[in-house]
Scaffold this motif. Sequence first.
Motif, mmCIF file in Angstrom:
data_model
loop_
_atom_site.group_PDB
_atom_site.id
_atom_site.type_symbol
_atom_site.label_atom_id
_atom_site.label_comp_id
_atom_site.label_asym_id
_atom_site.label_seq_id
_atom_site.Cartn_x
_atom_site.Cartn_y
_atom_site.Cartn_z
ATOM 1 N N LYS A 1 66.738 18.697 39.081
ATOM 2 C CA LYS A 1 65.508 18.978 39.558
ATOM 3 C C LYS A 1 64.542 18.011 39.184
ATOM 4 O O LYS A 1 64.299 17.966 38.036
ATOM 5 C CB LYS A 1 65.103 20.689 38.974
ATOM 6 N N GLY A 2 64.069 17.204 40.108
ATOM 7 C CA GLY A 2 63.177 16.153 39.980
ATOM 8 C C GLY A 2 61.886 16.248 39.369
ATOM 9 O O GLY A 2 61.296 17.524 39.607
ATOM 10 N N GLY A 3 61.221 15.224 39.180
ATOM 11 C CA GLY A 3 59.665 15.665 38.987
ATOM 12 C C GLY A 3 59.130 14.153 38.404
ATOM 13 O O GLY A 3 59.633 13.187 38.327
ATOM 14 N N HIS A 4 57.846 14.378 37.711
ATOM 15 C CA HIS A 4 57.253 13.431 37.143
ATOM 16 C C HIS A 4 57.885 12.806 35.606
ATOM 17 O O HIS A 4 58.223 13.631 34.869
ATOM 18 C CB HIS A 4 55.674 13.629 36.683
ATOM 19 N N GLY A 5 58.078 11.480 35.474
ATOM 20 C CA GLY A 5 58.751 11.238 34.103
ATOM 21 C C GLY A 5 58.031 11.416 32.804
ATOM 22 O O GLY A 5 58.527 11.492 31.937
ATOM 23 N N ALA A 6 56.535 11.797 33.152
ATOM 24 C CA ALA A 6 55.817 11.960 31.880
ATOM 25 C C ALA A 6 55.711 13.750 31.558
ATOM 26 O O ALA A 6 55.674 13.982 30.650
ATOM 27 C CB ALA A 6 54.212 11.977 32.322
ATOM 28 N N TYR A 7 56.490 14.386 32.497
ATOM 29 C CA TYR A 7 56.731 15.611 32.205
ATOM 30 C C TYR A 7 58.148 16.059 32.169
ATOM 31 O O TYR A 7 58.722 17.211 33.136
ATOM 32 C CB TYR A 7 56.023 16.795 33.249
ATOM 33 N N PRO A 8 59.040 15.577 31.388
ATOM 34 C CA PRO A 8 60.446 15.655 31.653
ATOM 35 C C PRO A 8 60.893 17.413 31.476
ATOM 36 O O PRO A 8 61.997 17.794 31.989
ATOM 37 C CB PRO A 8 61.206 14.970 30.788
#
Length: 441
Positions: free
Chosen positions: A227-234
């Motif tokens: 489930k992807g997303g922003h690298g700042a909010y792993p």
Amino acid sequence: MRNFILSSLALAFSTQVCASSSPYTFLEKSLSNNLPELEALYLKLHQTPELSYQEENTGKIIATNLTKLGFKVTANVGGFGVVGIFKNGNGPTVMIRTDTDGLPIIEETGKSYASTVTTLDKNNNKVGIMHGCGHDIHMSSFIGTAQQLIKNKSQWQGTLMMVAQPAEEVGAGAKAMLKAGLFTKFPKPDHIIGLHVSASVPAGKVAIAPGYALANVDSVDISIKGKGGHGAYPHLTKDPVVLASRIVLALQTINSREISPLKPSVITVGSIHGGSKHNIISNEVKLQLTLRSYDPKVRAQQIAAIKRITHGIALSAGLDESMVPVVYVHEEEKIPSTYNNPILAKKVQSSIETELGKINVQKSEPVMAGEDFGLYTLTEDKIPSTIFWLGGVPVKDYEKSVKEGTSLPSLHSSKFAPDYPLTIKTGVRAMTASAMDLFNQ
């Protein structure tokens, strides 16, 4: 007088033994007249390589040469495969096989005769083409052997079956030729022999491994979901890169902790792709693996363990069943291990030792490379087969490597350049002597 007679008889017997121990000493002299032609054929094949499934012109060259020698030739068998049959009285049927396809490699040998051919691959990418696995040596030796067997046909009886097989590099050619009726539309062989150039044995020598010689080969794709997303909010994602990293390491425990250390097994992750930017956690990572083994049970164990481990790691990361990794085994590309029939291998070894001298024949250890030659012996007929290694390394390069501890260019290397005159000469003598002995046993 009695002692003289006994001595004379002993001398006569000794002379007969010496003569019979080297029955094909004429081969080297007979071959010398054909070497310039074979070397020219090698250069032509080397400079005009074709990729798997595209060997049309190569097949025509082989077919033309066999036709000139008087073979009954059938082209386009299982693709661009060629079968030549020469019947020479009553006797066994001996099949000699060569492979014909090149590799998508830009040649970097620096040789004046280097391949400069380019083409489009199946993905429409422009690639170089090179005989980086020595199939040009194989074909030249193949034609040279056919020439010598026809030239010296008074020395043997039986049916000679010459098989030029396409698409070996993708593990498809032998399957295609068998499916096209190789053993039903043509004489069924009693023995099958082949050779493969070696990048670790000096030219002028051969090596043979009774029993297992080459490995099972499997290509496996693993699609790891997340489930992807922003690298700042792993913490808001299920990172497939981390999952892939865990899986890559966990797969190595299959060999070290699940399969007996007495059973050869290799699991290599050759490719890993995922993500598109520094600060984006992607939805998917893809792995590509190659599996190697000898024992079919080990192969099955490898695949089952890969599926179990990837599934378990995905669940442990909090993914549900709908998002577990997909493991795809390319069954259509599967290559079985090559098993040299021990009895036939011993006969071939003996023939080559007689022709080349024992000092020029080595015992080879099994390798984890693959070859679809093994498929010919896995039909219901269980026809005995043997493939031997033909030394190709220039002697000076080999001696330097041993002295300095340096590596030699391997097969599939852009810098692999065999000593083709000596290698072809050795290959023809070894294969011709082996075939003659099988006809005359």
